[in-house]
Design a protein around this motif. Structure first.
Motif, PDB file in Angstrom:
ATOM      1  N   GLU A  12       0.842  -1.190   0.000  1.00  0.00           N
ATOM      2  CA  GLU A  12       0.000   0.000   0.000  1.00  0.00           C
ATOM      3  C   GLU A  12       0.879   1.242   0.000  1.00  0.00           C
ATOM      4  OE1 GLU A  12      -3.333   2.095   2.832  1.00  0.00           O
ATOM      5  OE2 GLU A  12      -3.088  -0.071   2.892  1.00  0.00           O
ATOM      6  N   GLY A  13       0.720   2.071  -1.017  1.00  0.00           N
ATOM      7  CA  GLY A  13       1.515   3.297  -1.114  1.00  0.00           C
ATOM      8  C   GLY A  13       2.938   3.064  -1.583  1.00  0.00           C
ATOM      9  N   ALA A  14       3.203   1.913  -2.170  1.00  0.00           N
ATOM     10  CA  ALA A  14       4.570   1.570  -2.571  1.00  0.00           C
ATOM     11  C   ALA A  14       5.084   2.502  -3.665  1.00  0.00           C
ATOM     12  CB  ALA A  14       4.641   0.126  -3.045  1.00  0.00           C
ATOM     13  N   PHE A  15       4.228   2.836  -4.622  1.00  0.00           N
ATOM     14  CA  PHE A  15       4.684   3.691  -5.723  1.00  0.00           C
ATOM     15  C   PHE A  15       4.912   5.117  -5.235  1.00  0.00           C
ATOM     16  CE2 PHE A  15       4.612   5.676  -9.924  1.00  0.00           C
ATOM     17  CZ  PHE A  15       5.419   4.792 -10.611  1.00  0.00           C
ATOM     18  N   THR A  16       4.087   5.579  -4.319  1.00  0.00           N
ATOM     19  CA  THR A  16       4.274   6.913  -3.748  1.00  0.00           C
ATOM     20  C   THR A  16       5.581   6.970  -2.967  1.00  0.00           C
ATOM     21  OG1 THR A  16       1.881   7.141  -3.560  1.00  0.00           O
ATOM     22  CG2 THR A  16       3.221   8.691  -2.308  1.00  0.00           C
ATOM     23  N   ARG A  17       5.860   5.928  -2.177  1.00  0.00           N
ATOM     24  CA  ARG A  17       7.144   5.872  -1.452  1.00  0.00           C
ATOM     25  C   ARG A  17       8.305   5.869  -2.425  1.00  0.00           C
ATOM     26  NH1 ARG A  17       4.731   1.924   1.596  1.00  0.00           N
ATOM     27  NH2 ARG A  17       6.032   0.309   0.671  1.00  0.00           N
ATOM     28  N   MET A  18       8.158   5.109  -3.510  1.00  0.00           N
ATOM     29  CA  MET A  18       9.222   5.040  -4.505  1.00  0.00           C
ATOM     30  C   MET A  18       9.439   6.411  -5.150  1.00  0.00           C
ATOM     31  SD  MET A  18       9.701   2.469  -7.807  1.00  0.00           S
ATOM     32  CE  MET A  18       8.015   2.022  -7.682  1.00  0.00           C
ATOM     33  N   ALA A  19       8.350   7.135  -5.428  1.00  0.00           N
ATOM     34  CA  ALA A  19       8.467   8.463  -6.026  1.00  0.00           C
ATOM     35  C   ALA A  19       9.233   9.400  -5.098  1.00  0.00           C
ATOM     36  CB  ALA A  19       7.080   9.028  -6.328  1.00  0.00           C
ATOM     37  N   LYS A  20       8.945   9.326  -3.802  1.00  0.00           N
ATOM     38  CA  LYS A  20       9.650  10.174  -2.838  1.00  0.00           C
ATOM     39  C   LYS A  20      11.135   9.811  -2.775  1.00  0.00           C
ATOM     40  CE  LYS A  20       5.651  11.023   0.090  1.00  0.00           C
ATOM     41  NZ  LYS A  20       5.007  10.739   1.370  1.00  0.00           N
ATOM     42  N   GLU A  21      11.438   8.509  -2.787  1.00  0.00           N
ATOM     43  CA  GLU A  21      12.829   8.053  -2.718  1.00  0.00           C
ATOM     44  C   GLU A  21      13.629   8.455  -3.954  1.00  0.00           C
ATOM     45  OE1 GLU A  21      12.524   3.847  -2.198  1.00  0.00           O
ATOM     46  OE2 GLU A  21      11.744   4.024  -0.158  1.00  0.00           O
ATOM     47  N   LYS A  22      12.973   8.489  -5.105  1.00  0.00           N
ATOM     48  CA  LYS A  22      13.659   8.804  -6.361  1.00  0.00           C
ATOM     49  C   LYS A  22      13.741  10.309  -6.621  1.00  0.00           C
ATOM     50  CE  LYS A  22      13.835   4.416  -7.467  1.00  0.00           C
ATOM     51  NZ  LYS A  22      14.962   3.642  -7.098  1.00  0.00           N
ATOM     52  N   GLY A  23      13.182  11.109  -5.718  1.00  0.00           N
ATOM     53  CA  GLY A  23      13.290  12.558  -5.856  1.00  0.00           C
ATOM     54  C   GLY A  23      12.146  13.212  -6.614  1.00  0.00           C
ATOM     55  N   TYR A  24      11.000  12.536  -6.714  1.00  0.00           N
ATOM     56  CA  TYR A  24       9.847  13.088  -7.418  1.00  0.00           C
ATOM     57  C   TYR A  24       8.803  13.662  -6.459  1.00  0.00           C
ATOM     58  CZ  TYR A  24      11.404  11.172 -11.873  1.00  0.00           C
ATOM     59  OH  TYR A  24      12.120  10.905 -13.008  1.00  0.00           O
ATOM     60  N   GLY A  25       9.059  13.628  -5.180  1.00  0.00           N
ATOM     61  CA  GLY A  25       8.088  14.112  -4.201  1.00  0.00           C
ATOM     62  C   GLY A  25       6.843  13.250  -4.242  1.00  0.00           C
ATOM     63  N   ASN A  26       5.682  13.881  -4.298  1.00  0.00           N
ATOM     64  CA  ASN A  26       4.419  13.140  -4.389  1.00  0.00           C
ATOM     65  C   ASN A  26       3.919  13.033  -5.827  1.00  0.00           C
ATOM     66  OD1 ASN A  26       4.087  12.504  -1.703  1.00  0.00           O
ATOM     67  ND2 ASN A  26       3.110  14.450  -1.228  1.00  0.00           N
ATOM     68  N   ASN A  27       4.743  13.389  -6.797  1.00  0.00           N
ATOM     69  CA  ASN A  27       4.323  13.401  -8.190  1.00  0.00           C
ATOM     70  C   ASN A  27       4.491  12.015  -8.825  1.00  0.00           C
ATOM     71  OD1 ASN A  27       3.579  14.134 -10.735  1.00  0.00           O
ATOM     72  ND2 ASN A  27       5.018  15.837 -10.909  1.00  0.00           N
ATOM     73  N   VAL A  28       3.558  11.116  -8.518  1.00  0.00           N
ATOM     74  CA  VAL A  28       3.641   9.754  -9.026  1.00  0.00           C
ATOM     75  C   VAL A  28       3.379   9.691 -10.526  1.00  0.00           C
ATOM     76  CG1 VAL A  28       3.107   8.649  -6.836  1.00  0.00           C
ATOM     77  CG2 VAL A  28       1.256   9.252  -8.363  1.00  0.00           C
ATOM     78  N   GLN A  29       2.560  10.597 -11.046  1.00  0.00           N
ATOM     79  CA  GLN A  29       2.271  10.614 -12.479  1.00  0.00           C
ATOM     80  C   GLN A  29       3.540  10.892 -13.286  1.00  0.00           C
ATOM     81  OE1 GLN A  29      -0.735   9.953 -13.788  1.00  0.00           O
ATOM     82  NE2 GLN A  29      -1.725   9.740 -11.806  1.00  0.00           N
ATOM     83  N   LYS A  30       4.348  11.829 -12.810  1.00  0.00           N
ATOM     84  CA  LYS A  30       5.605  12.179 -13.492  1.00  0.00           C
ATOM     85  C   LYS A  30       6.570  10.999 -13.451  1.00  0.00           C
ATOM     86  CE  LYS A  30       8.871  15.183 -14.930  1.00  0.00           C
ATOM     87  NZ  LYS A  30       9.445  14.600 -16.108  1.00  0.00           N
ATOM     88  N   LEU A  31       6.687  10.346 -12.299  1.00  0.00           N
ATOM     89  CA  LEU A  31       7.564   9.177 -12.190  1.00  0.00           C
ATOM     90  C   LEU A  31       7.098   8.076 -13.131  1.00  0.00           C
ATOM     91  CD1 LEU A  31       9.867   7.553 -10.911  1.00  0.00           C
ATOM     92  CD2 LEU A  31       8.285   6.914  -9.100  1.00  0.00           C
ATOM     93  N   ALA A  32       5.802   7.811 -13.158  1.00  0.00           N
ATOM     94  CA  ALA A  32       5.265   6.760 -14.025  1.00  0.00           C
ATOM     95  C   ALA A  32       5.543   7.077 -15.492  1.00  0.00           C
ATOM     96  CB  ALA A  32       3.765   6.600 -13.799  1.00  0.00           C
ATOM     97  N   THR A  33       5.377   8.326 -15.885  1.00  0.00           N
ATOM     98  CA  THR A  33       5.645   8.734 -17.264  1.00  0.00           C
ATOM     99  C   THR A  33       7.117   8.551 -17.602  1.00  0.00           C
ATOM    100  OG1 THR A  33       3.844  10.333 -17.151  1.00  0.00           O
ATOM    101  CG2 THR A  33       5.446  10.635 -18.903  1.00  0.00           C
ATOM    102  N   ASP A  34       7.995   8.970 -16.703  1.00  0.00           N
ATOM    103  CA  ASP A  34       9.434   8.833 -16.936  1.00  0.00           C
ATOM    104  C   ASP A  34       9.845   7.369 -17.027  1.00  0.00           C
ATOM    105  OD1 ASP A  34       9.826  11.533 -17.049  1.00  0.00           O
ATOM    106  OD2 ASP A  34      10.739  11.712 -15.069  1.00  0.00           O
TER     107      ASP A  34
END
Length: 69
Positions: A12-34
């Motif tokens: 639960e919330g794994a992709f959001t945590r991953m976005a924060k760890e990779k330096g995308y903050g809470n922007n999961v859409q941007k991480l997914a697109t990249d």
């Protein structure tokens, strides 16, 4: 040696945590697109590796944009 149970579900919330760890903050859409744009190269623009699990989760995020509310 006993380990304490986790207070949260790892999925639960794994992709959001991953976005924060990779330096995308809470922007999961941007991480997914990249991830989807650079999956053939194997690295994100910031140099982090792209794993098959990341591609699977990013694909879900991209498809979730189309869900009806």
């Amino acid at each position: 040696m006993s380990s304490k149970p986790l207070k949260f579900d790892l999925k639960e919330g794994a992709f959001t945590r991953m976005a924060k760890e990779k330096g995308y903050g809470n922007n999961v859409q941007k991480l997914a697109t990249d991830i989807m744009k650079n999956k053939d190269k194997g690295k994100l623009p910031n140099g982090k590796r792209i794993t098959p699990l990341m591609v699977k989760r990013a694909n879900f995020v991209v498809n979730a944009r189309k869900f009806k509310k």
